[in-house]
Scaffold this active site. Structure first.
Site, PDB file in Angstrom:
ATOM      1  N   ASP A 215     -67.236 -18.917  33.478  1.00 43.88           N
ATOM      2  CA  ASP A 215     -66.519 -19.994  33.747  1.00 43.88           C
ATOM      3  C   ASP A 215     -65.761 -20.983  32.212  1.00 43.88           C
ATOM      4  O   ASP A 215     -66.924 -21.392  31.939  1.00 43.88           O
ATOM      5  CB  ASP A 215     -67.400 -20.616  35.259  1.00 43.88           C
ATOM      6  CG  ASP A 215     -66.109 -22.355  34.880  1.00 43.88           C
ATOM      7  OD1 ASP A 215     -64.973 -22.370  34.917  1.00 43.88           O
ATOM      8  OD2 ASP A 215     -66.556 -22.351  36.444  1.00 43.88           O
TER       9      ASP A 215
ATOM     10  N   ASP B   4     -63.357 -14.558  33.408  1.00 47.84           N
ATOM     11  CA  ASP B   4     -62.824 -15.254  34.434  1.00 47.84           C
ATOM     12  C   ASP B   4     -63.874 -15.166  35.579  1.00 47.84           C
ATOM     13  O   ASP B   4     -65.172 -14.422  35.211  1.00 47.84           O
ATOM     14  CB  ASP B   4     -62.072 -13.867  35.034  1.00 47.84           C
ATOM     15  CG  ASP B   4     -60.374 -14.642  35.924  1.00 47.84           C
ATOM     16  OD1 ASP B   4     -59.541 -14.693  35.637  1.00 47.84           O
ATOM     17  OD2 ASP B   4     -60.998 -15.182  36.774  1.00 47.84           O
TER      18      ASP B   4
ATOM     19  N   ASN C 127     -56.344 -18.745  28.349  1.00 47.62           N
ATOM     20  CA  ASN C 127     -55.473 -19.775  28.960  1.00 47.62           C
ATOM     21  C   ASN C 127     -56.099 -19.941  30.377  1.00 47.62           C
ATOM     22  O   ASN C 127     -54.712 -20.470  31.086  1.00 47.62           O
ATOM     23  CB  ASN C 127     -55.530 -17.954  29.650  1.00 47.62           C
ATOM     24  CG  ASN C 127     -54.452 -17.694  31.114  1.00 47.62           C
ATOM     25  OD1 ASN C 127     -53.103 -17.901  30.750  1.00 47.62           O
ATOM     26  ND2 ASN C 127     -55.278 -16.787  31.362  1.00 47.62           N
TER      27      ASN C 127
ATOM     28  N   THR D  41     -45.415 -15.078  38.076  1.00 43.42           N
ATOM     29  CA  THR D  41     -46.472 -14.584  38.268  1.00 43.42           C
ATOM     30  C   THR D  41     -46.903 -13.516  39.582  1.00 43.42           C
ATOM     31  O   THR D  41     -46.041 -14.633  40.575  1.00 43.42           O
ATOM     32  CB  THR D  41     -48.434 -15.182  37.847  1.00 43.42           C
ATOM     33  OG1 THR D  41     -48.095 -16.810  39.134  1.00 43.42           O
ATOM     34  CG2 THR D  41     -47.453 -15.894  37.307  1.00 43.42           C
TER      35      THR D  41
ATOM     36  N   LYS E 139     -52.514 -31.124  29.540  1.00 43.95           N
ATOM     37  CA  LYS E 139     -51.211 -30.039  28.694  1.00 43.95           C
ATOM     38  C   LYS E 139     -50.619 -30.399  27.140  1.00 43.95           C
ATOM     39  O   LYS E 139     -50.449 -29.927  26.524  1.00 43.95           O
ATOM     40  CB  LYS E 139     -50.099 -29.511  29.479  1.00 43.95           C
ATOM     41  CG  LYS E 139     -50.680 -28.589  30.651  1.00 43.95           C
ATOM     42  CD  LYS E 139     -51.616 -27.750  30.409  1.00 43.95           C
ATOM     43  CE  LYS E 139     -52.035 -26.199  31.062  1.00 43.95           C
ATOM     44  NZ  LYS E 139     -52.684 -25.186  30.785  1.00 43.95           N
TER      45      LYS E 139
ATOM     46  N   TYR F 282     -51.933 -33.601  34.733  1.00 42.96           N
ATOM     47  CA  TYR F 282     -52.218 -32.192  34.219  1.00 42.96           C
ATOM     48  C   TYR F 282     -50.724 -32.405  33.438  1.00 42.96           C
ATOM     49  O   TYR F 282     -50.911 -31.739  32.166  1.00 42.96           O
ATOM     50  CB  TYR F 282     -50.553 -30.856  35.468  1.00 42.96           C
ATOM     51  CG  TYR F 282     -50.543 -29.595  34.415  1.00 42.96           C
ATOM     52  CD1 TYR F 282     -51.573 -28.187  35.570  1.00 42.96           C
ATOM     53  CD2 TYR F 282     -49.464 -29.034  34.673  1.00 42.96           C
ATOM     54  CE1 TYR F 282     -51.462 -27.809  34.223  1.00 42.96           C
ATOM     55  CE2 TYR F 282     -49.040 -27.829  34.340  1.00 42.96           C
ATOM     56  CZ  TYR F 282     -49.886 -27.300  34.366  1.00 42.96           C
ATOM     57  OH  TYR F 282     -49.339 -26.182  33.193  1.00 42.96           O
TER      58      TYR F 282
END
Length: 254
Positions: free
Chosen positions: A61, A38, A88, A194, A163, A159
């Protein structure tokens, strides 16, 4: 309790919060020796402490090639193998926003989102594949989005494209590496509750989105995404490859 990942080594990118955190917790519960990366060093350290030695945090990263390479190298140095890689990381890049017309698309914003979503996935696969190929087996699970297979006004053009790219990149790798023992699958989350969404999105907005998209009339939980990842990556799923698995409360079936 069965532990299908006992003695297996897993790597999860973006594992310090949200969906990634749920995936890390599930893999630990299933017996995996887990490394997660992360960019948030504070959250990563907190998550590592919570795991009590069952997971190792690497500050990295996923969009930077040197960090992607180092993540694999450090995992191999610590555990000597890599069985499962879960990619992820992926979000809107800086400057990108839903509602911006394609005719007004800023090229840098476009590049930022593609780097966040698609390039990060490619880099993870690039460096995860060699140790898996050397071992003759491995499982890769890439996190896409319903925006990669359905059009929604709440996602940007970049996006959507990024994806969708994750989906087809994964399918290509699944086909072309299948005869070398590598499985590649995709999890495509729908609207997911989330902690960040729960904190920042008003209840009435969430309710409106659920009514519009999810026949289940509720949002997906991060744990449900993690369950799907665990199923897709499990060692006993040797012929499950090239799948795009929506976890979306029925949205993709509408």
């Amino acid at each position: 309790m069965p532990q299908p990942f006992r003695n297996r080594v897993t790597l999860v990118t973006g594992g310090a919060s949200g969906i990634g955190q749920a995936i890390v917790r599930r893999l630990i519960a299933d017996g995996a020796r887990t490394v997660f990366t992360d960019i948030d060093e504070t959250a990563g350290g907190r998550m590592e402490a919570e795991a009590g030695g069952a997971a190792r945090f690497l500050h990295a990263d996923a969009t930077v090639e040197a960090d992607a390479e180092r993540s694999i190298a450090e995992t191999l140095a610590a555990f000597g193998r890599l069985d499962v890689a879960v990619h992820n990381v992926g979000n809107f890049g800086t400057g990108d926003a839903a509602g911006t017309g394609l005719e007004a698309m800023d090229v840098q914003a476009w590049d930022n989102t593609l780097r966040q979503c698609l390039t990060s996935c490619m880099l993870g696969m690039k460096y995860a594949l060699p140790p898996m190929l050397a071992a003759g087996s491995g499982s890769i699970v890439n996190i896409a989005s319903l925006a990669g297979i359905r059009v929604t006004r709440y996602a940007s053009y970049a996006y959507h494209a990024a994806k969708a790219g994750v989906v087809h990149l994964s399918e290509a790798a699944a086909v072309l590496y299948a005869d070398r023992g590598i499985r590649v699958n995709v999890i495509a989350p729908g609207l997911t509750l989330t902690p960040n969404i729960a904190r920042t999105m008003p209840d009435e907005v969430r309710a409106s989105l659920v009514r519009e998209f999810h026949p289940s009339q509720r949002m997906v939980s991060p744990n449900e995404i993690a369950d799907a990842v665990a199923w897709a990556a499990a060692p006993d799923g040797a012929c499950a490859t090239g799948l795009v698995i929506p976890v979306d409360g029925g949205w993709s079936a509408r």
